[in-house]
Design a protein around this motif. Structure first.
Motif, mmCIF file in Angstrom:
data_model
loop_
_atom_site.group_PDB
_atom_site.id
_atom_site.type_symbol
_atom_site.label_atom_id
_atom_site.label_comp_id
_atom_site.label_asym_id
_atom_site.label_seq_id
_atom_site.Cartn_x
_atom_site.Cartn_y
_atom_site.Cartn_z
ATOM 1 N N TRP A 211 0.840 -1.211 0.000
ATOM 2 C CA TRP A 211 0.000 0.000 0.000
ATOM 3 C C TRP A 211 0.874 1.262 0.000
ATOM 4 O O TRP A 211 1.935 1.291 0.655
ATOM 5 N N PRO A 212 0.403 2.319 -0.638
ATOM 6 C CA PRO A 212 1.059 3.630 -0.484
ATOM 7 C C PRO A 212 1.026 4.048 0.991
ATOM 8 O O PRO A 212 0.033 3.773 1.674
ATOM 9 N N HIS A 213 2.094 4.686 1.449
ATOM 10 C CA HIS A 213 2.107 5.105 2.860
ATOM 11 C C HIS A 213 3.046 6.294 3.034
ATOM 12 O O HIS A 213 3.904 6.549 2.202
ATOM 13 N N SER A 289 -4.735 3.134 -2.258
ATOM 14 C CA SER A 289 -4.338 3.742 -3.544
ATOM 15 C C SER A 289 -3.632 5.071 -3.244
ATOM 16 O O SER A 289 -3.837 5.671 -2.179
ATOM 17 N N ASP A 290 -2.840 5.529 -4.197
ATOM 18 C CA ASP A 290 -2.128 6.801 -4.017
ATOM 19 C C ASP A 290 -3.126 7.951 -3.843
ATOM 20 O O ASP A 290 -2.926 8.851 -3.033
ATOM 21 N N ARG A 291 -4.202 7.850 -4.615
ATOM 22 C CA ARG A 291 -5.209 8.914 -4.555
ATOM 23 C C ARG A 291 -5.891 8.945 -3.180
ATOM 24 O O ARG A 291 -6.118 10.016 -2.607
ATOM 25 N N ALA A 292 -6.214 7.751 -2.658
ATOM 26 C CA ALA A 292 -6.864 7.687 -1.339
ATOM 27 C C ALA A 292 -5.930 8.247 -0.259
ATOM 28 O O ALA A 292 -6.382 8.899 0.692
ATOM 29 N N LEU A 293 -4.627 8.019 -0.426
ATOM 30 C CA LEU A 293 -3.674 8.542 0.566
ATOM 31 C C LEU A 293 -3.672 10.071 0.546
ATOM 32 O O LEU A 293 -3.726 10.721 1.604
ATOM 33 N N GLU A 320 7.395 13.926 5.501
ATOM 34 C CA GLU A 320 8.801 13.579 5.765
ATOM 35 C C GLU A 320 9.242 12.318 5.045
ATOM 36 O O GLU A 320 10.423 12.125 4.794
ATOM 37 N N SER A 321 8.314 11.416 4.783
ATOM 38 C CA SER A 321 8.691 10.160 4.118
ATOM 39 C C SER A 321 7.449 9.650 3.424
ATOM 40 O O SER A 321 6.487 9.272 4.082
ATOM 41 N N VAL A 322 7.442 9.694 2.103
ATOM 42 C CA VAL A 322 6.250 9.232 1.371
ATOM 43 C C VAL A 322 6.670 8.151 0.385
ATOM 44 O O VAL A 322 7.642 8.312 -0.353
ATOM 45 N N SER A 323 5.966 7.029 0.421
ATOM 46 C CA SER A 323 6.267 5.898 -0.477
ATOM 47 C C SER A 323 5.014 5.609 -1.288
ATOM 48 O O SER A 323 3.962 5.288 -0.718
ATOM 49 N N ARG A 324 5.142 5.714 -2.594
ATOM 50 C CA ARG A 324 3.985 5.408 -3.439
ATOM 51 C C ARG A 324 3.688 3.912 -3.376
ATOM 52 O O ARG A 324 4.542 3.122 -2.994
ATOM 53 N N GLY A 325 2.491 3.529 -3.809
ATOM 54 C CA GLY A 325 2.128 2.115 -3.837
ATOM 55 C C GLY A 325 3.012 1.356 -4.815
ATOM 56 O O GLY A 325 3.497 1.926 -5.794
ATOM 57 N N VAL A 347 -1.194 -15.374 -2.359
ATOM 58 C CA VAL A 347 -0.582 -14.111 -2.801
ATOM 59 C C VAL A 347 -1.374 -12.982 -2.140
ATOM 60 O O VAL A 347 -2.579 -12.853 -2.352
ATOM 61 N N ILE A 348 -0.710 -12.195 -1.297
ATOM 62 C CA ILE A 348 -1.428 -11.237 -0.441
ATOM 63 C C ILE A 348 -0.789 -9.843 -0.500
ATOM 64 O O ILE A 348 0.408 -9.709 -0.711
ATOM 65 N N ALA A 349 -1.615 -8.832 -0.281
ATOM 66 C CA ALA A 349 -1.126 -7.441 -0.227
ATOM 67 C C ALA A 349 -0.663 -7.136 1.197
ATOM 68 O O ALA A 349 -1.068 -7.801 2.147
ATOM 69 N N THR A 350 0.210 -6.125 1.336
ATOM 70 C CA THR A 350 0.636 -5.716 2.674
ATOM 71 C C THR A 350 0.569 -4.197 2.830
ATOM 72 O O THR A 350 0.746 -3.463 1.857
ATOM 73 N N GLN A 351 0.328 -3.775 4.057
ATOM 74 C CA GLN A 351 0.297 -2.345 4.384
ATOM 75 C C GLN A 351 1.644 -1.877 4.936
ATOM 76 O O GLN A 351 1.795 -0.706 5.288
#
Ligand code: GLV
Ligand code: MN
Ligand code: MN
Length: 406
Positions: A211-213, A289-293, A320-325, A347-351
Motif C-alpha cells: 500500500w502507499p504510505h 491507492s495513491d489517490r486515497a492517501l 517527511e517520508s512518502v512511499s507510493r504504492g 498471494v497477499i497485499a501488505t500495508q
C-alpha cells in the motif's frame, strides 16, 4: 530440509536474541549506526566470512555477502537488521538469517548456481532514527540523492553524515550502485505483519503489492501560559488542537477503510503545570491507492487547520517520508507462488513498507515471501513466528533462489 540447516538457523537466532533487547519490555532497540545495530552488522560479517562469502560494503553502510559462483547479474536476497523503537525480533532479522540459512541449504543439497547469489543487509529500513523509511535502499538505488539525505537529523540533532562518519563510513560522495544492470532480481523474506496467512492456514505467502504510505509532521504552535491561572476560554493550547486532530485522523481512516496513526508526539516545554507552547506529532497514514492517501492526508490536515482556528493555534504540515504504492511483478509472484511441490502459496497485499518495494519501484524485478505470524502483531515485543514456519520459509526461499539463479 538438510540435516544441519535447522541447527544453523537456531544457532543464528540464538546469537541475535540478546543484542539490543530491553530487559524491561523484551523488545528491541536497534537503531542504525549505533551500538546494537553495529554489533549485528559485525555478526553478519563474521557469518559471511565463516561461509567464504565475499563482502561488499557500499558508501552508505549497506552490506552484501556474495556467494560468487557462475556469472552475470546476481540474484539478491536479504532484509534489514535495524528495528523500530521497542520492536520485535523478527521484522528484518528473519529475512537476513533465512537468506544465510537458504545458502547453507542450497550448498548442502549440492546446488551450484549459474549466477551469483548475494545476501544483503540494508541500513535504516525502519526510518526510526532519521525519519526516512528504507533509507539504505533509497540511497543505494539513487531513489533519494545523498545530497538531500546527508542533512537529515536524528532526535538529538546528529546529522546522518556525522552518524555515518562516527562508525567509519566517511566517504564524502558515496554513489548509488544498485540497479537492474547490477542485479537480476531481489527477493525479501519477511515475517508477516498481519493475520492473512493464519486465516488461510498457510505457513508461507507471496506479496502482491505494498500500500502507499507516508509520514507527515504536524507542528502546532500556541501560547505558553500557567495551567492554573489561565482561564479555559483564554487559552491557545496546541495540545487541544493535536488531540482533536488525532481523533479526526482515526475517524477519517475508519470511514474510508484506510489506516491513520499518531505514534509519536513531542510537547514543549513538556511541563505538567503549563499550557504548552508547541506540540509536534507525526501522522503515519496508509491507503489502498495513491489517490486515497492524498485524500486522507488532505482531509486530516484540513480538519487540523479548522480546529486550530477555533483554538487560536497554528498548524503546519510537512511530509517527511512518502512511499507510493508498489505492485510487485505479477508474473514473478505467480511463478513463485505456484511453481513448486505442494499447494500454492497465497498471494497477499501488505500495508507495511519494505526495501523490496523501493527496489521494485526502481525497476529491479522484486518479490517477497511472508512467514506466518500467529497473532499478526508486529512492531512490538510480542512479534513472533514459530520455528517450523520459519524453516518452511527457509525452504521456500532456497527453492525460489534455486529457480532464479539457474
Ligand atoms: C516498516 O515496517 C513500516 O511499514 O513502517
Ligand atoms: Mn521490515
Ligand atoms: Mn518494520
Amino acid at each position: 530440509m538438510g540435516a544441519s540447516v535447522p541447527d544453523h538457523f537456531e544457532q543464528m537466532w540464538a546469537d541475535l536474541a540478546p543484542v539490543g533487547r530491553s530487559a524491561a519490555s523484551g523488545g528491541y532497540f536497534r537503531q542504525p549506526f549505533a551500538s546494537a545495530e553495529r554489533e549485528l552488522m559485525a555478526w553478519f560479517v563474521e557469518q559471511a566470512e565463516a561461509r567464504g562469502l565475499r563482502l561488499q560494503v557500499d558508501g552508505f553502510g549497506n552490506t552484501v555477502a556474495w556467494w560468487n559462483v557462475g556469472s552475470g547479474a546476481g540474484v539478491l536476497t536479504g532484509s534489514h537488521l535495524d528495528s523500530v523503537l521497542d520492536g520485535g525480533a523478527y521484522d528484518g532479522p528473519l529475512g537476513v538469517v533465512s537468506a544465510l540459512a537458504a545458502v547453507d541449504l542450497l550448498r548442502e543439497r549440492g546446488f551450484r548456481p549459474e549466477r551469483p547469489i548475494g545476501v544483503s543487509v540494508f541500513v535504516e529500513e525502519e526510518g526510526s532514527r532519521f525519519g526516512l523509511a528504507c533509507l539504505g535502499s533509497r540511497l543505494a538505488t539513487g531513489a533519494t540523492p545523498w545530497s538531500k539525505a546527508r542533512e537529515l537529523r536524528d532526535r538529538d540533532g546528529v546529522q546522518l553524515a556525522e552518524a555515518m562518519a562516527d562508525v567509519g563510513l566517511d566517504d564524502e560522495d558515496p554513489q548509488p550502485w544498485l540497479g537492474s544492470d547490477a542485479i537480476r532480481c531481489f527477493l525479501e523474506l519477511h515475517v508477516e505483519q498481519g493475520r492473512d496467512l493464519v486465516d488461510r492456514g498457510a505457513a508461507v505467502g507471496v506479496a502482491s503489492r505494498i500500500w502507499p504510505h507516508g509520514r507527515y509532521r504536524f507542528d502546532i504552535s500556541g501560547e505558553p501560559n500557567h495551567a492554573g491561572t489561565t482561564r479555559m476560554e483564554d487559552r491557545r493550547d496546541p495540545m487541544l488542537t493535536y488531540a482533536m486532530t488525532a481523533l479526526a485522523a482515526n475517524k477519517q481512516a475508519r470511514v474510508a477503510g484506510q489506516r491513520a496513526t499518531f505514534g509519536r508526539v513531542e510537547t514543549t516545554p513538556n511541563s505538567t503545570n503549563s499550557v504548552p507552547s508547541a506540540v509536534t506529532a507525526w501522522l503515519d497514514a496508509r491507503c489502498d491507492s495513491d489517490r486515497a492517501l492524498t485524500t486522507l492526508v488532505d482531509t486530516i490536515w484540513r480538519q487540523a487547520d479548522e480546529r486550530s482556528q477555533r483554538d487560536g493555534t497554528r498548524v503546519t504540515v510537512t511530509p517527511e517520508s512518502v512511499s507510493r504504492g508498489v505492485d510487485f511483478d505479477p508474473d514473478l509472484a505467480r511463478r513463485i507462488a505456484t511453481d513448486h511441490e505442494g499447494g500454492d502459496w497465497p498471494v497477499i497485499a501488505t500495508q507495511a513498507g519494505h526495501d523490496a518495494g523501493v527496489l521494485s519501484a526502481q525497476g529491479i524485478p522484486s518479490a517477497m515471501l511472508f512467514v506466518r505470524n500467529p497473532t499478526g502483531v508486529s512492531h512490538s515485543p510480542a512479534e513472533h513466528a514459530e520455528t517450523p514456519d520459519c524453516l518452511a520459509g527457509v525452504d521456500a526461499l532456497a527453492e525460489t533462489l534455486r529457480r532464479l539463479a539457474s
